[in-house]
Design an enzyme around this catalytic site. Structure first.
Site, PDB file in Angstrom:
ATOM      1  N   ASP A 275      15.018   2.897   2.905  1.00 45.39           N
ATOM      2  CA  ASP A 275      14.006   2.194   2.111  1.00 45.39           C
ATOM      3  C   ASP A 275      14.643   1.424   0.965  1.00 45.39           C
ATOM      4  O   ASP A 275      14.240   0.298   0.665  1.00 45.39           O
ATOM      5  CB  ASP A 275      12.956   3.176   1.574  1.00 45.39           C
ATOM      6  CG  ASP A 275      11.975   3.608   2.658  1.00 45.39           C
ATOM      7  OD1 ASP A 275      12.199   3.234   3.824  1.00 45.39           O
ATOM      8  OD2 ASP A 275      10.998   4.304   2.343  1.00 45.39           O
TER       9      ASP A 275
ATOM     10  N   PRO B 166       0.838  -1.196   0.000  1.00 39.27           N
ATOM     11  CA  PRO B 166       0.000   0.000   0.000  1.00 39.27           C
ATOM     12  C   PRO B 166       0.881   1.257   0.000  1.00 39.27           C
ATOM     13  O   PRO B 166       1.854   1.309   0.752  1.00 39.27           O
ATOM     14  CB  PRO B 166      -0.820  -0.110   1.288  1.00 39.27           C
ATOM     15  CG  PRO B 166      -0.226  -1.191   2.086  1.00 39.27           C
ATOM     16  CD  PRO B 166       0.709  -1.990   1.230  1.00 39.27           C
TER      17      PRO B 166
ATOM     18  N   ALA C 246      10.586   0.405  -3.417  1.00 42.14           N
ATOM     19  CA  ALA C 246      10.410  -0.970  -3.908  1.00 42.14           C
ATOM     20  C   ALA C 246      10.058  -0.961  -5.392  1.00 42.14           C
ATOM     21  O   ALA C 246      10.552  -1.797  -6.163  1.00 42.14           O
ATOM     22  CB  ALA C 246       9.332  -1.685  -3.097  1.00 42.14           C
TER      23      ALA C 246
ATOM     24  N   SER D 162       7.003   1.693  -0.379  1.00 47.47           N
ATOM     25  CA  SER D 162       6.429   1.397  -1.697  1.00 47.47           C
ATOM     26  C   SER D 162       7.223   2.027  -2.847  1.00 47.47           C
ATOM     27  O   SER D 162       7.525   1.368  -3.855  1.00 47.47           O
ATOM     28  CB  SER D 162       4.971   1.882  -1.710  1.00 47.47           C
ATOM     29  OG  SER D 162       4.521   2.067  -3.002  1.00 47.47           O
TER      30      SER D 162
HETATM   31  O1  PMV Z   1       7.095   6.604   7.424  1.00 45.71           O
HETATM   32  P1  PMV Z   1       8.438   6.061   7.023  1.00 45.71           P
HETATM   33  O2  PMV Z   1       8.545   4.589   6.969  1.00 45.71           O
HETATM   34  O3  PMV Z   1       9.024   6.762   5.854  1.00 45.71           O
HETATM   35  O4  PMV Z   1       9.419   6.343   8.262  1.00 45.71           O
HETATM   36  C1  PMV Z   1       9.686   7.592   8.764  1.00 45.71           C
HETATM   37  C2  PMV Z   1      10.709   7.422   9.833  1.00 45.71           C
HETATM   38  C3  PMV Z   1      10.997   8.704  10.602  1.00 45.71           C
HETATM   39  O5  PMV Z   1      11.933   8.343  11.615  1.00 45.71           O
HETATM   40  C4  PMV Z   1       9.752   9.241  11.259  1.00 45.71           C
HETATM   41  C5  PMV Z   1      11.573   9.780   9.713  1.00 45.71           C
HETATM   42  C6  PMV Z   1      12.968   9.525   9.212  1.00 45.71           C
HETATM   43  O6  PMV Z   1      13.365  10.213   8.256  1.00 45.71           O
HETATM   44  O7  PMV Z   1      13.692   8.683   9.767  1.00 45.71           O
END
Ligand code: PMV
Length: 314
Positions: free
Chosen positions: A150, A99, A109, A106
């Site tokens: 990511d 999602p 990926a 996402s």
């Molecule tokens: O929402 P995501 O999975 O992109 O994670 C954000 C993680 C935070 O610590 C809130 C922000 C960051 O840049 O690390």
């Protein structure tokens, strides 16, 4: 002799932040895990003329795709450049069960799957370093300034322990437990929550810093729990982290309701994951039966979708 694979396929999967979101921005440690229950498959077939794509969000010429697919455009562009090939002459089918805008990676990926399909098509070797570089370049073009997490998690198999400006440390996670992941059905609000935590940090620096350090210490304790294969201890860390994240104002009523429902249904721990105020939450279950009970309770409490992911003990 045929010099290309036709069709060619590239895949990548989702990611979950287990511990340390938000505090990681301030230099504290965090832990993320690959989440193969959701994935992207990019299938590339040769055809004449400009590039066309087919996906849940858009079908047509890549040039005409909406901004939400900027990551895909960027991935194709940087990869064709790296391969020394013209960006034309194929059709790409993107199938994703990740999602979007839920903190599951996402966008990275999709980029990783597309890049892999292009390298496979042209029969060129793609090492991890080059893949990460290309995903990060396309993520930068599409969204700004990615941390690289990511890209790493959606294309790799091993959880990592990480801290700002330090190399990712592999953290093998194999314990007799299950992760239940629930989607609130609401978009995550990472940009807003990161901004609001920074405001809190400026206004109430001592208190906010204390919470941030506490979240870092909990991530550290979670690392030990993982190394000692102790799900009860890991669950405790998750519970405590959620209440600290609530104090930082990054949760919301829906996430809190799901966390409470999971704990009431017997979870060892539960917390929001990622940016917060939407997106997903996670719960830890001692065994598959408990995980199924927790997933049912989460759906009853309003989760849009749930997944059960074995942490490898069975
Ligand atoms: O929402 P995501 O999975 O992109 O994670 C954000 C993680 C935070 O610590 C809130 C922000 C960051 O840049 O690390």
């Amino acid at each position: 002799m045929k010099t290309v694979s036709n069709p060619a396929v590239g895949t990548a999967h989702g990611k979950i932040i287990l511990m340390g979101e938000h505090s990681v921005v301030y230099g504290e440690p965090a832990i993320a895990v690959p989440f193969p229950s959701v994935s992207v498959v990019a299938t590339l077939t040769e055809k004449s003329g400009s590039i066309t794509i087919e996906s849940d969000y858009f079908t047509g010429e890549l040039d005409q795709a909406p901004h939400s697919l900027d990551n895909l455009k960027a991935a194709v562009q940087v990869t064709c450049e790296a391969l020394g090939q013209f960006a034309s002459g194929f059709h790409m089918h993107i199938q994703s069960t990740i999602p979007p805008e839920r903190g599951m990676g996402s966008s990275a990926a999709v980029a990783a799957a597309v890049i892999r399909s292009l390298y496979a098509h042209f029969h060129r070797d793609l090492d991890r370093e080059q893949l990460l570089r290309l995903v990060n370049v396309s993520e930068t073009i599409a969204h700004g300034n990615p941390s690289g997490l990511d890209a790493w998690m959606t294309s790799g198999e091993i959880p990592v322990y990480f801290q700002k400006e330090k190399p990712f440390e592999p953290l093998p996670l194999q314990m007799n437990a299950y992760l239940v992941v629930a989607d609130t059905g609401q978009k995550g609000q990472t940009k807003d929550t990161v901004r609001d935590v920074s405001r809190l940090e400026q206004l109430y620096s001592e208190e906010a810093r204390r919470i941030i350090r506490r979240l870092g210490a909990l991530a550290e304790q979670a690392k030990v729990a993982i190394q000692e294969k102790n799900p009860v201890q890991l669950g405790e860390c998750m519970k405590k982290a959620h209440s600290q994240l609530m104090t930082l104002t990054v949760s919301n009523a829906h996430l809190d309701r799901l966390v409470a429902a999971a704990l009431y249904a017997g979870a060892l721990g539960a917390k929001l994951t990622g940016g917060g105020r939407g997106g997903c939450m996670i719960a830890l279950a001692a065994d598959r039966m408990a995980a199924e009970k927790i997933a049912a309770a989460l759906e009853h409490a309003g989760a849009e979708q749930t997944w059960i992911h074995s942490l490898g003990g069975d």
